[in-house]
Enzyme design. Sequence first.
Site, PDB file in Angstrom:
ATOM      1  N   ARG A 231       1.032  -1.220   0.132  1.00 45.62           N
ATOM      2  CA  ARG A 231       0.122  -0.175   0.027  1.00 45.62           C
ATOM      3  C   ARG A 231       0.781   1.272   0.091  1.00 45.62           C
ATOM      4  NH1 ARG A 231      -3.543  -2.518  -1.428  1.00 45.62           N
ATOM      5  NH2 ARG A 231      -5.692  -2.915  -0.362  1.00 45.62           N
ATOM      6  N   HIS A 279      -1.232   0.380  -9.547  1.00 42.26           N
ATOM      7  CA  HIS A 279      -1.828  -0.066  -8.730  1.00 42.26           C
ATOM      8  C   HIS A 279      -2.377  -1.532  -9.228  1.00 42.26           C
ATOM      9  CE1 HIS A 279      -3.938  -0.626  -4.357  1.00 42.26           C
ATOM     10  NE2 HIS A 279      -3.720  -1.863  -4.950  1.00 42.26           N
TER      11      HIS A 279
HETATM   12  N1  LIG Z   1      -0.987  -3.905  -5.214  1.00 40.23           N
HETATM   13  C1  LIG Z   1      -1.876  -4.624  -5.298  1.00 40.23           C
HETATM   14  O1  LIG Z   1      -2.369  -4.791  -6.392  1.00 40.23           O
HETATM   15  C2  LIG Z   1      -2.362  -5.540  -3.966  1.00 40.23           C
HETATM   16  C3  LIG Z   1      -3.113  -6.680  -4.204  1.00 40.23           C
HETATM   17  C4  LIG Z   1      -3.590  -7.203  -3.024  1.00 40.23           C
HETATM   18  C5  LIG Z   1      -2.839  -7.156  -1.829  1.00 40.23           C
HETATM   19  N2  LIG Z   1      -2.375  -6.058  -1.559  1.00 40.23           N
HETATM   20  C6  LIG Z   1      -1.529  -5.808  -0.402  1.00 40.23           C
HETATM   21  O2  LIG Z   1      -0.994  -6.826   0.213  1.00 40.23           O
HETATM   22  C7  LIG Z   1      -0.963  -6.876   1.450  1.00 40.23           C
HETATM   23  C8  LIG Z   1      -0.546  -8.289   2.131  1.00 40.23           C
HETATM   24  O3  LIG Z   1      -1.699  -9.172   1.766  1.00 40.23           O
HETATM   25  P1  LIG Z   1      -1.700 -10.747   2.400  1.00 40.23           P
HETATM   26  O4  LIG Z   1      -2.536 -11.415   1.866  1.00 40.23           O
HETATM   27  O5  LIG Z   1      -0.311 -11.688   2.088  1.00 40.23           O
HETATM   28  O6  LIG Z   1      -1.736 -10.389   3.817  1.00 40.23           O
HETATM   29  P2  LIG Z   1      -1.372 -11.408   5.246  1.00 40.23           P
HETATM   30  O7  LIG Z   1      -1.537 -12.789   4.675  1.00 40.23           O
HETATM   31  O8  LIG Z   1      -2.243 -10.771   6.252  1.00 40.23           O
HETATM   32  O9  LIG Z   1       0.114 -11.173   5.367  1.00 40.23           O
HETATM   33  C9  LIG Z   1       0.479 -10.163   5.909  1.00 40.23           C
HETATM   34  C10 LIG Z   1       1.876 -10.336   6.559  1.00 40.23           C
HETATM   35  O10 LIG Z   1       2.476  -9.071   7.094  1.00 40.23           O
HETATM   36  C11 LIG Z   1       3.131  -9.326   8.377  1.00 40.23           C
HETATM   37  N3  LIG Z   1       2.720  -7.916   9.308  1.00 40.23           N
HETATM   38  C12 LIG Z   1       1.613  -7.540   9.355  1.00 40.23           C
HETATM   39  N4  LIG Z   1       1.725  -6.502  10.424  1.00 40.23           N
HETATM   40  C13 LIG Z   1       3.073  -6.661  10.843  1.00 40.23           C
HETATM   41  C14 LIG Z   1       4.077  -5.696  11.682  1.00 40.23           C
HETATM   42  N5  LIG Z   1       3.429  -4.793  12.328  1.00 40.23           N
HETATM   43  N6  LIG Z   1       5.335  -6.301  11.793  1.00 40.23           N
HETATM   44  C15 LIG Z   1       5.796  -7.207  11.078  1.00 40.23           C
HETATM   45  N7  LIG Z   1       4.914  -7.751  10.101  1.00 40.23           N
HETATM   46  C16 LIG Z   1       3.655  -7.458   9.977  1.00 40.23           C
HETATM   47  C17 LIG Z   1       2.218 -10.315   9.095  1.00 40.23           C
HETATM   48  O11 LIG Z   1       2.637 -10.932  10.247  1.00 40.23           O
HETATM   49  P3  LIG Z   1       2.170 -12.459  10.741  1.00 40.23           P
HETATM   50  O12 LIG Z   1       2.514 -13.416   9.711  1.00 40.23           O
HETATM   51  O13 LIG Z   1       2.780 -12.496  11.850  1.00 40.23           O
HETATM   52  O14 LIG Z   1       0.684 -12.132  10.774  1.00 40.23           O
HETATM   53  C18 LIG Z   1       2.013 -11.455   7.622  1.00 40.23           C
HETATM   54  O15 LIG Z   1       3.172 -12.060   7.539  1.00 40.23           O
HETATM   55  C19 LIG Z   1      -2.398  -6.625   1.701  1.00 40.23           C
HETATM   56  O16 LIG Z   1      -2.798  -6.220   3.254  1.00 40.23           O
HETATM   57  C20 LIG Z   1      -2.724  -5.362   0.615  1.00 40.23           C
HETATM   58  O17 LIG Z   1      -2.498  -4.035   1.249  1.00 40.23           O
HETATM   59  C21 LIG Z   1      -1.891  -5.201  -2.756  1.00 40.23           C
END
Ligand SMILES: NC(=O)c1ccc[n+]([C@@H]2O[C@H](COP(=O)([O-])OP(=O)(O)OC[C@H]3O[C@@H](n4cnc5c(N)ncnc54)[C@H](OP(=O)(O)O)[C@@H]3O)[C@@H](O)[C@H]2O)c1
Length: 316
Positions: A231, A279
């Site tokens: 993001r 994006h």
């Molecule tokens: N650009 C685009 O088109 C697009 C598309 C889809 C998604 N996204 C972005 O990608 C993000 C990730 O998606 P996802 O499905 O992979 O999410 P997810 O499965 O919830 O994974 C998030 C990861 O970030 C870690 N994390 C969160 N807060 C943290 C902190 N304070 N310190 C350290 N690590 C932290 C989590 O740790 P834990 O493993 O310990 O929970 C987890 O490993 C989404 O939230 C979205 O914003 C972007």
Amino acid sequence: MSGAVLFAVTGMEGEGWADALRALDPARPVRVWPDVGAPEEIAYACAWKPPAGALKGLAGLRAIFSIGAGVDALVGDPALPAEVPLVRAVDPDLSTRMSEYVVLNVLAHHRRLPRALADQKAHRWIQHDQPAAPAVRVGILGLGELGTDAARKLAVMGFQVAGWSRSPREVEGIACFAGAEGLAPFLARTDILVVLLPLTPATRGIVDTALLRGLARDGALGGPVLINAGRGGLQNEADLLAALTDGTQLAASLDVFETEPLPGDSPFWDLPNVLVTPHMAADIDPAAFARHVLGQIRRLEAGAPLQHVVNRAAGY
Ligand SMILES: NC(=O)c1ccc[n+]([C@@H]2O[C@H](COP(=O)([O-])OP(=O)(O)OC[C@H]3O[C@@H](n4cnc5c(N)ncnc54)[C@H](OP(=O)(O)O)[C@@H]3O)[C@@H](O)[C@H]2O)c1
């Protein structure tokens, strides 16, 4: 009657999403706000920037499905019923798309594509050095659903891959770091940093001067590279701009920005060492989203717990 599904969206067309769900479960009533029908029949809502108050007064609501992996816009919405579980989108199609974007951009910098594009424009024939993949260390900031898939695919290509998460993780072939104490050693061994964190109060602005200065400077590429597909709010854009122009940072691929669409006068458009994309890293496909939602509804209706429920206190 099966519980009805309501699509409550703004900024996108709801009918296409509803049709994808109807195609997979023709017996289930599917409505698109504002045509809610009888509000007491709505058991599930699929939301993306829902119209203000659209989910209020739905007494039978059992789950809210975010139309997207990121829920930063939804968790901050005071009109969202607090007692109803919020589920984020997780599907192999989404992970595959994100991994494609990550691999594409890691390879682009690894194989010096920004330089080749600039050389082509200037009609210059220069063979820039090409380090081998095992000489390059990639670090995934956010080792969750998307980060883990990308990490595995990069490891198959021979890169040295590490990941950083909030809680400790174990992923075969990936060096795992966690928590505040794990960040500095993770950065110090990273040549290409891939940001796949959710935007939460704890992660907002995390990509700043201090973080960028913590990246490895002894790597095969000659300087650190940033790829942000998480993001825009994760990056401090003034710090990033300075780092990309003063040599702290070799190059970047940026898919997300603090303000989207990226304003026409943003300096990021014209930096020769930056690849800008609008994006587009991982759009969720309506059929894949319908499969994910119906899978969760079937679980719930069979008495099993929902998966991928957002921890609203943590913000993701
Ligand atoms: N650009 C685009 O088109 C697009 C598309 C889809 C998604 N996204 C972005 O990608 C993000 C990730 O998606 P996802 O499905 O992979 O999410 P997810 O499965 O919830 O994974 C998030 C990861 O970030 C870690 N994390 C969160 N807060 C943290 C902190 N304070 N310190 C350290 N690590 C932290 C989590 O740790 P834990 O493993 O310990 O929970 C987890 O490993 C989404 O939230 C979205 O914003 C972007």
